[in-house]
Design a protein around this motif. Structure first.
Motif, PDB file in Angstrom:
ATOM      1  N   MET A  76     -14.296  37.223  41.291  1.00  0.00           N
ATOM      2  CA  MET A  76     -12.903  37.624  41.298  1.00  0.00           C
ATOM      3  C   MET A  76     -12.148  36.809  40.258  1.00  0.00           C
ATOM      4  N   ALA A  77     -11.464  37.466  39.365  1.00  0.00           N
ATOM      5  CA  ALA A  77     -10.726  36.783  38.303  1.00  0.00           C
ATOM      6  C   ALA A  77      -9.449  36.159  38.854  1.00  0.00           C
ATOM      7  N   ALA A  78      -9.083  35.020  38.253  1.00  0.00           N
ATOM      8  CA  ALA A  78      -7.854  34.344  38.667  1.00  0.00           C
ATOM      9  C   ALA A  78      -6.657  35.134  38.162  1.00  0.00           C
ATOM     10  N   PRO A  79      -5.595  35.233  38.979  1.00  0.00           N
ATOM     11  CA  PRO A  79      -4.399  35.927  38.528  1.00  0.00           C
ATOM     12  C   PRO A  79      -3.799  35.235  37.311  1.00  0.00           C
ATOM     13  N   VAL A  80      -3.199  36.013  36.459  1.00  0.00           N
ATOM     14  CA  VAL A  80      -2.543  35.468  35.276  1.00  0.00           C
ATOM     15  C   VAL A  80      -1.196  34.896  35.683  1.00  0.00           C
ATOM     16  N   PRO A  81      -0.892  33.647  35.254  1.00  0.00           N
ATOM     17  CA  PRO A  81       0.406  33.081  35.600  1.00  0.00           C
ATOM     18  C   PRO A  81       1.547  33.950  35.088  1.00  0.00           C
ATOM     19  N   THR A  82       2.619  33.982  35.859  1.00  0.00           N
ATOM     20  CA  THR A  82       3.790  34.738  35.434  1.00  0.00           C
ATOM     21  C   THR A  82       4.521  33.952  34.363  1.00  0.00           C
ATOM     22  N   ARG A  83       5.347  34.629  33.593  1.00  0.00           N
ATOM     23  CA  ARG A  83       6.125  33.954  32.558  1.00  0.00           C
ATOM     24  C   ARG A  83       7.206  33.120  33.209  1.00  0.00           C
ATOM     25  N   ARG A  84       7.389  31.937  32.675  1.00  0.00           N
ATOM     26  CA  ARG A  84       8.433  31.066  33.219  1.00  0.00           C
ATOM     27  C   ARG A  84       9.533  30.913  32.189  1.00  0.00           C
ATOM     28  N   SER A  85      10.740  30.680  32.681  1.00  0.00           N
ATOM     29  CA  SER A  85      11.874  30.592  31.779  1.00  0.00           C
ATOM     30  C   SER A  85      12.116  29.179  31.264  1.00  0.00           C
ATOM     31  N   GLY A  86      11.699  28.164  32.005  1.00  0.00           N
ATOM     32  CA  GLY A  86      11.927  26.787  31.577  1.00  0.00           C
ATOM     33  C   GLY A  86      10.651  26.139  31.102  1.00  0.00           C
ATOM     34  N   ARG A  87      10.806  25.008  30.420  1.00  0.00           N
ATOM     35  CA  ARG A  87       9.611  24.324  29.952  1.00  0.00           C
ATOM     36  C   ARG A  87       9.113  23.345  31.007  1.00  0.00           C
ATOM     37  N   ARG A  88       7.842  23.069  30.966  1.00  0.00           N
ATOM     38  CA  ARG A  88       7.221  22.142  31.905  1.00  0.00           C
ATOM     39  C   ARG A  88       6.981  20.807  31.206  1.00  0.00           C
ATOM     40  N   ILE A  89       7.118  19.734  31.949  1.00  0.00           N
ATOM     41  CA  ILE A  89       6.885  18.397  31.439  1.00  0.00           C
ATOM     42  C   ILE A  89       5.636  17.850  32.127  1.00  0.00           C
ATOM     43  N   PRO A  90       4.642  17.395  31.354  1.00  0.00           N
ATOM     44  CA  PRO A  90       3.466  16.790  31.999  1.00  0.00           C
ATOM     45  C   PRO A  90       3.911  15.570  32.808  1.00  0.00           C
ATOM     46  N   GLN A  91       3.710  15.614  34.101  1.00  0.00           N
ATOM     47  CA  GLN A  91       4.105  14.492  34.951  1.00  0.00           C
ATOM     48  C   GLN A  91       3.302  14.531  36.237  1.00  0.00           C
ATOM     49  N   ILE A  92       2.738  13.394  36.584  1.00  0.00           N
ATOM     50  CA  ILE A  92       1.972  13.279  37.819  1.00  0.00           C
ATOM     51  C   ILE A  92       2.891  12.710  38.892  1.00  0.00           C
ATOM     52  N   LEU A  93       3.159  13.534  39.907  1.00  0.00           N
ATOM     53  CA  LEU A  93       3.969  13.130  41.052  1.00  0.00           C
ATOM     54  C   LEU A  93       3.148  13.338  42.314  1.00  0.00           C
ATOM     55  N   PRO A  94       3.067  12.350  43.196  1.00  0.00           N
ATOM     56  CA  PRO A  94       2.349  12.555  44.449  1.00  0.00           C
ATOM     57  C   PRO A  94       3.115  13.502  45.362  1.00  0.00           C
ATOM     58  N   VAL A  95       2.401  14.497  45.905  1.00  0.00           N
ATOM     59  CA  VAL A  95       3.006  15.479  46.802  1.00  0.00           C
ATOM     60  C   VAL A  95       2.081  15.743  47.987  1.00  0.00           C
ATOM     61  N   GLU A  96       2.665  16.324  49.012  1.00  0.00           N
ATOM     62  CA  GLU A  96       1.912  16.784  50.168  1.00  0.00           C
ATOM     63  C   GLU A  96       2.121  18.285  50.277  1.00  0.00           C
ATOM     64  N   LEU A  97       1.027  19.031  50.450  1.00  0.00           N
ATOM     65  CA  LEU A  97       1.095  20.485  50.614  1.00  0.00           C
ATOM     66  C   LEU A  97       0.730  20.849  52.040  1.00  0.00           C
ATOM     67  N   SER A  98       1.436  21.812  52.598  1.00  0.00           N
ATOM     68  CA  SER A  98       1.070  22.349  53.909  1.00  0.00           C
ATOM     69  C   SER A  98       1.607  23.766  54.021  1.00  0.00           C
ATOM     70  N   ARG A  99       1.129  24.494  55.023  1.00  0.00           N
ATOM     71  CA  ARG A  99       1.598  25.848  55.289  1.00  0.00           C
ATOM     72  C   ARG A  99       2.709  25.781  56.321  1.00  0.00           C
ATOM     73  N   PRO A 100       3.833  26.452  56.109  1.00  0.00           N
ATOM     74  CA  PRO A 100       4.930  26.396  57.077  1.00  0.00           C
ATOM     75  C   PRO A 100       4.621  27.088  58.398  1.00  0.00           C
ATOM     76  N   ASP A 101       3.644  28.005  58.400  1.00  0.00           N
ATOM     77  CA  ASP A 101       3.364  28.803  59.594  1.00  0.00           C
ATOM     78  C   ASP A 101       2.070  28.412  60.309  1.00  0.00           C
TER      79      ASP A 101
END
Length: 102
Positions: A1-26
């Motif tokens: 299965m091919a990975a979806p193509v990222p959508t176009r974004r309007s702003g620029r991204r800055i390379p930055q490593i920030l620690p985050v926590e991911l979870s599902r709300p449901d």
């Protein structure tokens, strides 16, 4: 299965490593402690060990300041080094907080 193509974004991204926590709300699944690869005013690219489906709602917590916000997975790509990278479209509050960190 091919990975979806990222959508176009309007702003620029800055390379930055920030620690985050991911979870599902449901779900009461364990959270994943991980990090961003880059951030922008409207979203972030986050490294993860699991595959996330596009349009999935995700809770993102910035571990640096404890700000928590719901986002939407825009895309999920397999990384050559293993794991996945997901593009997350973030809510307004999180956009403001990330803007202050960049």
């Amino acid at each position: 299965m091919a990975a979806p193509v990222p959508t176009r974004r309007s702003g620029r991204r800055i390379p930055q490593i920030l620690p985050v926590e991911l979870s599902r709300p449901d779900e009461s699944v364990p959270q994943e402690m991980t990090f961003t690869e880059n951030v922008g005013l409207h979203g972030a690219r986050v490294v993860t060990v699991r595959r996330w489906l596009p349009e999935t709602r995700v809770l993102v917590t910035l571990l640096r300041n404890g700000v928590r916000s719901e986002g939407r997975v825009a895309y999920c790509q397999r990384k050559e080094t293993g794991g996945f990278a997901i593009g997350i479209e973030l809510s307004g509050q999180m956009q403001d907080r990330i803007g202050n960190l960049t």
